[in-house]
Design a protein around this motif. Structure first.
Motif, mmCIF file in Angstrom:
data_model
loop_
_atom_site.group_PDB
_atom_site.id
_atom_site.type_symbol
_atom_site.label_atom_id
_atom_site.label_comp_id
_atom_site.label_asym_id
_atom_site.label_seq_id
_atom_site.Cartn_x
_atom_site.Cartn_y
_atom_site.Cartn_z
ATOM 1 N N LEU A 163 -35.645 -25.911 38.457
ATOM 2 C CA LEU A 163 -36.636 -26.604 39.276
ATOM 3 C C LEU A 163 -37.743 -27.197 38.411
ATOM 4 C CD1 LEU A 163 -36.926 -24.227 42.365
ATOM 5 C CD2 LEU A 163 -35.559 -26.306 42.113
ATOM 6 N N THR A 164 -38.097 -26.496 37.361
ATOM 7 C CA THR A 164 -39.089 -27.035 36.427
ATOM 8 C C THR A 164 -38.553 -28.296 35.755
ATOM 9 O OG1 THR A 164 -39.956 -24.811 36.020
ATOM 10 C CG2 THR A 164 -40.521 -26.513 34.424
ATOM 11 N N SER A 165 -37.281 -28.270 35.349
ATOM 12 C CA SER A 165 -36.664 -29.448 34.730
ATOM 13 C C SER A 165 -36.628 -30.630 35.686
ATOM 14 C CB SER A 165 -35.234 -29.124 34.278
ATOM 15 O OG SER A 165 -35.232 -28.151 33.258
ATOM 16 N N LEU A 166 -36.492 -30.339 36.982
ATOM 17 C CA LEU A 166 -36.429 -31.385 38.005
ATOM 18 C C LEU A 166 -37.818 -31.876 38.422
ATOM 19 C CD1 LEU A 166 -33.611 -29.822 40.205
ATOM 20 C CD2 LEU A 166 -33.434 -31.947 38.878
ATOM 21 N N LEU B 201 -23.087 -28.649 40.460
ATOM 22 C CA LEU B 201 -24.186 -27.761 40.106
ATOM 23 C C LEU B 201 -25.332 -28.561 39.505
ATOM 24 C CD1 LEU B 201 -22.309 -24.707 38.526
ATOM 25 C CD2 LEU B 201 -23.038 -25.055 40.907
ATOM 26 N N SER B 202 -26.509 -28.261 39.945
ATOM 27 C CA SER B 202 -27.689 -28.951 39.456
ATOM 28 C C SER B 202 -27.835 -28.824 37.945
ATOM 29 C CB SER B 202 -28.907 -28.384 40.198
ATOM 30 O OG SER B 202 -29.978 -28.154 39.412
ATOM 31 N N LYS B 203 -27.538 -27.632 37.401
ATOM 32 C CA LYS B 203 -27.745 -27.443 35.961
ATOM 33 C C LYS B 203 -26.789 -28.301 35.126
ATOM 34 C CE LYS B 203 -24.848 -23.329 35.182
ATOM 35 N NZ LYS B 203 -24.885 -21.954 34.623
ATOM 36 N N ASP B 204 -25.592 -28.575 35.655
ATOM 37 C CA ASP B 204 -24.652 -29.435 34.924
ATOM 38 C C ASP B 204 -25.171 -30.865 34.841
ATOM 39 O OD1 ASP B 204 -23.009 -27.257 34.614
ATOM 40 O OD2 ASP B 204 -21.645 -27.799 36.248
ATOM 41 N N LEU B 205 -25.736 -31.356 35.950
ATOM 42 C CA LEU B 205 -26.308 -32.700 35.945
ATOM 43 C C LEU B 205 -27.509 -32.770 35.007
ATOM 44 C CD1 LEU B 205 -26.184 -33.690 39.726
ATOM 45 C CD2 LEU B 205 -24.792 -34.622 37.889
ATOM 46 N N ILE B 206 -28.345 -31.739 35.042
ATOM 47 C CA ILE B 206 -29.529 -31.720 34.171
ATOM 48 C C ILE B 206 -29.109 -31.734 32.705
ATOM 49 C CG2 ILE B 206 -31.485 -30.305 33.407
ATOM 50 C CD1 ILE B 206 -31.676 -29.333 36.362
ATOM 51 N N GLU B 207 -28.085 -30.950 32.367
ATOM 52 C CA GLU B 207 -27.614 -30.889 30.982
ATOM 53 C C GLU B 207 -27.090 -32.242 30.505
ATOM 54 O OE1 GLU B 207 -24.217 -28.530 28.351
ATOM 55 O OE2 GLU B 207 -24.791 -27.765 30.323
ATOM 56 N N THR B 208 -26.437 -32.975 31.395
ATOM 57 C CA THR B 208 -25.819 -34.251 31.021
ATOM 58 C C THR B 208 -26.793 -35.426 31.097
ATOM 59 O OG1 THR B 208 -23.699 -33.439 31.862
ATOM 60 C CG2 THR B 208 -23.897 -35.812 31.499
ATOM 61 N N HIS B 209 -27.614 -35.445 32.148
ATOM 62 C CA HIS B 209 -28.432 -36.631 32.420
ATOM 63 C C HIS B 209 -29.934 -36.398 32.286
ATOM 64 C CE1 HIS B 209 -24.787 -38.561 33.902
ATOM 65 N NE2 HIS B 209 -24.555 -37.482 34.617
ATOM 66 N N GLY B 210 -30.345 -35.161 32.072
ATOM 67 C CA GLY B 210 -31.774 -34.860 32.012
ATOM 68 C C GLY B 210 -32.337 -34.591 33.395
ATOM 69 N N GLY B 211 -33.451 -33.874 33.430
ATOM 70 C CA GLY B 211 -34.036 -33.479 34.711
ATOM 71 C C GLY B 211 -34.523 -34.640 35.538
ATOM 72 N N ASN C 287 -33.628 -37.957 35.530
ATOM 73 C CA ASN C 287 -32.550 -38.756 36.108
ATOM 74 C C ASN C 287 -31.805 -37.984 37.184
ATOM 75 O OD1 ASN C 287 -33.276 -40.796 34.366
ATOM 76 N ND2 ASN C 287 -31.217 -41.169 33.618
ATOM 77 N N THR C 288 -31.638 -36.669 36.994
ATOM 78 C CA THR C 288 -30.981 -35.857 38.019
ATOM 79 C C THR C 288 -31.801 -35.870 39.304
ATOM 80 O OG1 THR C 288 -29.951 -34.421 36.368
ATOM 81 C CG2 THR C 288 -30.164 -33.539 38.593
ATOM 82 N N ARG C 289 -33.104 -35.793 39.180
ATOM 83 C CA ARG C 289 -33.989 -35.884 40.352
ATOM 84 C C ARG C 289 -33.732 -37.190 41.110
ATOM 85 N NH1 ARG C 289 -39.526 -33.941 41.475
ATOM 86 N NH2 ARG C 289 -40.730 -35.534 42.577
ATOM 87 N N LEU C 290 -33.623 -38.293 40.367
ATOM 88 C CA LEU C 290 -33.398 -39.588 41.011
ATOM 89 C C LEU C 290 -31.995 -39.673 41.614
ATOM 90 C CD1 LEU C 290 -35.137 -41.906 38.400
ATOM 91 C CD2 LEU C 290 -36.029 -41.131 40.599
ATOM 92 N N ILE C 291 -31.009 -39.089 40.946
ATOM 93 C CA ILE C 291 -29.646 -39.062 41.494
ATOM 94 C C ILE C 291 -29.655 -38.356 42.842
ATOM 95 C CG2 ILE C 291 -27.348 -38.034 41.166
ATOM 96 C CD1 ILE C 291 -27.863 -38.467 38.091
ATOM 97 N N MET C 292 -30.403 -37.276 42.951
ATOM 98 C CA MET C 292 -30.496 -36.536 44.213
ATOM 99 C C MET C 292 -31.166 -37.363 45.300
ATOM 100 S SD MET C 292 -31.506 -32.782 42.720
ATOM 101 C CE MET C 292 -30.232 -31.763 41.926
ATOM 102 N N LEU C 293 -32.220 -38.070 44.942
ATOM 103 C CA LEU C 293 -32.979 -38.833 45.928
ATOM 104 C C LEU C 293 -32.257 -40.089 46.391
ATOM 105 C CD1 LEU C 293 -36.511 -38.494 44.293
ATOM 106 C CD2 LEU C 293 -35.735 -37.413 46.417
ATOM 107 N N LEU C 294 -31.352 -40.609 45.580
ATOM 108 C CA LEU C 294 -30.659 -41.859 45.934
ATOM 109 C C LEU C 294 -29.341 -41.626 46.655
ATOM 110 C CD1 LEU C 294 -31.453 -43.891 42.704
ATOM 111 C CD2 LEU C 294 -32.241 -44.424 45.015
ATOM 112 N N GLN C 295 -28.979 -40.367 46.879
ATOM 113 C CA GLN C 295 -27.752 -40.074 47.629
ATOM 114 C C GLN C 295 -28.003 -40.261 49.128
ATOM 115 O OE1 GLN C 295 -24.743 -39.122 46.359
ATOM 116 N NE2 GLN C 295 -25.336 -38.765 44.237
ATOM 117 N N GLY C 296 -27.021 -40.827 49.823
ATOM 118 C CA GLY C 296 -27.063 -40.892 51.278
ATOM 119 C C GLY C 296 -28.088 -41.858 51.816
ATOM 120 N N GLY C 297 -28.383 -41.717 53.114
ATOM 121 C CA GLY C 297 -29.346 -42.578 53.788
ATOM 122 C C GLY C 297 -30.515 -41.761 54.289
ATOM 123 N N HIS C 298 -30.633 -41.639 55.610
ATOM 124 C CA HIS C 298 -31.710 -40.826 56.176
ATOM 125 C C HIS C 298 -31.512 -39.364 55.789
ATOM 126 C CE1 HIS C 298 -34.277 -38.834 59.167
ATOM 127 N NE2 HIS C 298 -34.973 -39.951 59.120
#
Length: 464
Positions: free
Chosen positions: A114-117, A333-343, A345-356
C-alpha cells in the motif's frame, strides 16, 4: 475546513493482496486526497482483521505436511500456491506452522504494498484486532444488543442476534433507504441483502482468532460492523491514558452516548464524537451481506448523526471470466504488478480498469503497456507546459474551467477512470501548444488533480 473521516473494510492478511483488494485501497485514497484538496481535514485509518479460522487451517496443513521437513511432498497444492503463486521464500514457509506468523507476515507485506501504491493512510496508528482493547470494544457492543433485547438463543441453542425482529429489520431498511450510494443500483443491492441476514448465524465459536465474549471467540461476521468507532479510539487513546485505563467502562459509556446522541462525558469521548460519522465508506460488492448487517448495527446502536451517510460499493475484477481470488490462486497479485511496473504505474493501471466504480470489469492486461506510454507522453507534455509558464496570467481560459468541472463531476459520481483520462490524455491533446496563460492554469490543474489526487510523483518525473 471540516473533519472528514472515511474508511474501508478491514484487511484479512492470510495471503498477498489481490488486484481487487489493492484497488479498493487506492480508490479510497483517491477520495481521501480529493477531500484534502477541497480543504477538509481528512482521516483515513488502516487496520487488519486477525480473526476466523483460515490462518489456523493453513497452519495445521503445513504442520502436517512438514512433519519430516526434508521429506515432504513438494507437489502439495497448498505448498505450491504459497511458493509458486505467492512467491513466498522457502525458508519463510516453514514458519507458517504458526497461524500468527502467517497473519503477521502478510500484514507487513500488505502495508509495504500500500505504501508503494502511494496510499496515504494513517500508518502511524495502524492496528490489528489483536489490540489489547478490541475485545472490550466488541463486548460493549454485544451487551448493548442485550440491553435492547436483540441478543437471543437461536434454534441451534447458540447465542445470536434476532435479525428476524421486524421492527429492527425495518429500521435497517429505512437507514439504507436514506443513505447515499455513489450509484443508485447499489442501494438496491444492500436492501435485497437484508432478507439474507438471519438469527441462525451463531455469534460465537469455540476456536479461531478474534475478540472474546464469555470465554468464546466472536465470529468475525459480528466483530467489525462498527469498527470505525474503534479506529478513532486507537487514534486518540494515547492522548488520554487516564480515560482509556479501564476500556470496558469506557466503551460502555461511549456507546451510551453514541446511541442517545448525548454530550460526551470526557475528552476521549469528545475527540471520537468530533470525528463521527464516517462520512464515506468504501467496500467491495461481495460484502453486501456484511453491509446489510452493518446497517442493522448502526440503526440501533448509533444515533442518526453518527450513522454512515455515504457508501461506494465497488464492482469486482474478473480474470478468465471469474472473480479474482488470491486465496484460490485465481487473481492478479498487486505485488507482481508493483515489481514489474512500479507502484505509481500500478496505481494508474488499477484506476483505469473498467468504467463506473460500481461495475464489474474484465482485467485488461494491455493496460500495463498503455499506461506506461500514457505517462511518458504526459510527462513530456507537462515539461512543455512548464517551459512556457507565465507568472502573470490573465483570466482562466473557459476550456480549462470546463475541463475541471468535468473532472470534479466524474470524481464525485464514481467515474474515476474518465477523470483520469481527461487529465492524462485529453488535456495534452487539447493543449498541445499551450499559451503562457493556459500553461499557468494547466500547471495548477495538474498539481491539484494529478499530483495531489491521482498520481503523486508523476509531475516530478520530467524533472529528475
Amino acid at each position: 475546513m471540516s473533519n472528514f473521516f472515511l474508511s474501508t473494510a478491514y484487511i484479512y492478511p492470510v495471503c498477498p493482496l489481490s488486484f481487487n483488494h489493492a484497488r479498493m485501497f487506492v480508490i479510497t485514497d483517491i477520495y481521501s486526497r480529493y477531500e484534502q484538496l477541497k480543504g477538509n481535514s481528512v482521516y483515513f485509518p488502516i487496520a487488519t482483521h486477525f480473526s476466523g479460522n483460515t490462518a489456523q487451517h493453513i497452519a495445521a496443513h503445513f504442520s502436517e505436511l512438514f512433519t519430516v521437513p526434508d521429506q515432504f511432498d513438494m507437489s502439495d497444492a497448498t505448498y505450491r500456491l504459497f511458493t509458486h503463486f505467492y512467491k513466498l521464500p522457502p525458508d519463510t514457509i516453514f514458519s507458517f506452522t504458526d497461524p500468527l506468523q502467517i497473519l503477521h507476515y502478510y500484514n507487513k507485506e500488505t502495508l509495504q504494498e500500500l505504501t508503494s501504491l502511494k496510499v496515504n493512510a494513517d500508518y502511524k496508528h495502524q492496528y490489528t484486532t489483536e489490540d489489547r482493547d478490541f475485545s472490550a470494544f466488541v463486548e460493549a457492543i454485544i451487551l448493548k444488543y442485550k440491553e435492547k433485547g436483540l441478543l437471543v438463543k437461536n434454534t441451534k441453542g447458540d447465542l445470536s442476534l434476532q435479525y428476524e425482529n421486524e421492527s429492527w429489520r425495518e429500521l435497517a431498511r429505512m437507514l439504507i433507504d436514506t443513505t447515499e450510494y455513489v450509484h443508485p443500483r447499489q442501494k438496491n443491492t444492500v436492501l435485497s441483502s437484508v432478507k439474507n441476514i438471519r438469527s441462525d448465524w451463531s455469534l460465537l465459536r469455540d476456536n479461531g482468532y478474534g475478540a472474546t465474549f464469555n470465554n468464546q471467540i466472536v465470529d468475525p461476521m459480528f466483530d467489525s460492523e462498527l469498527f470505525m468507532v474503534f479506529d478513532l479510539y486507537i487514534r486518540f487513546r494515547d492522548r488520554f491514558p487516564n480515560e482509556s485505563r479501564h476500556p470496558k467502562d469506557f466503551f460502555h459509556g461511549l456507546f451510551e452516548r453514541l446511541s442517545s446522541g448525548g454530550e460526551p462525558a470526557n475528552n476521549l469521548e469528545a475527540m471520537i464524537i468530533e470525528w463521527l460519522p464516517c462520512r464515506h465508506f468504501i467496500a467491495e460488492e461481495h460484502l453486501r451481506n456484511w453491509l446489510a448487517k452493518k446497517a442493522h448495527a448502526e440503526s440501533v446502536l448509533l444515533a442518526k448523526k453518527y450513522q454512515t451517510p455515504k457508501y461506494t460499493i465497488l464492482g469486482m475484477g474478473l480474470l478468465d471470466g471469474r472473480r479474482m481470488s488470491a486465496s484460490k490462486g485465481t487473481a492478479i497479485l498487486s505485488k507482481d504488478l508493483i515489481e514489474t511496473h512500479g507502484g505509481l504505474n500500478t496505481r494508474l493501471i488499477m484506476l483505469l480498469q473498467g468504467g463506473h466504480l460500481s461495475k464489474d470489469f474484465t482485467y485488461d492486461a494491455q493496460l500495463t503497456d498503455r499506461v506506461g506510454k500514457m505517462v511518458r507522453k504526459f510527462t513530456r507534455h507537462a515539461a512543455k507546459v512548464k517551459s512556457v509558464l507565465t507568472e502573470t496570467p490573465g483570466e482562466k481560459p473557459e476550456k480549462i474551467i470546463e475541463l475541471e468541472d468535468k473532472i470534479i463531476t466524474n470524481i464525485e459520481n464514481g467515474y474515476l477512470r474518465n477523470a483520469l483520462i481527461l487529465l492524462l490524455d485529453t488535456c495534452p491533446k487539447i493543449f498541445s501548444n499551450p499559451s503562457p496563460t493556459e500553461a499557468y492554469f494547466l500547471t495548477e490543474l495538474y498539481e491539484n488533480y494529478i499530483e495531489r489526487v491521482f498520481a503523486p510523483g508523476v509531475l516530478s518525473r520530467h524533472e529528475a
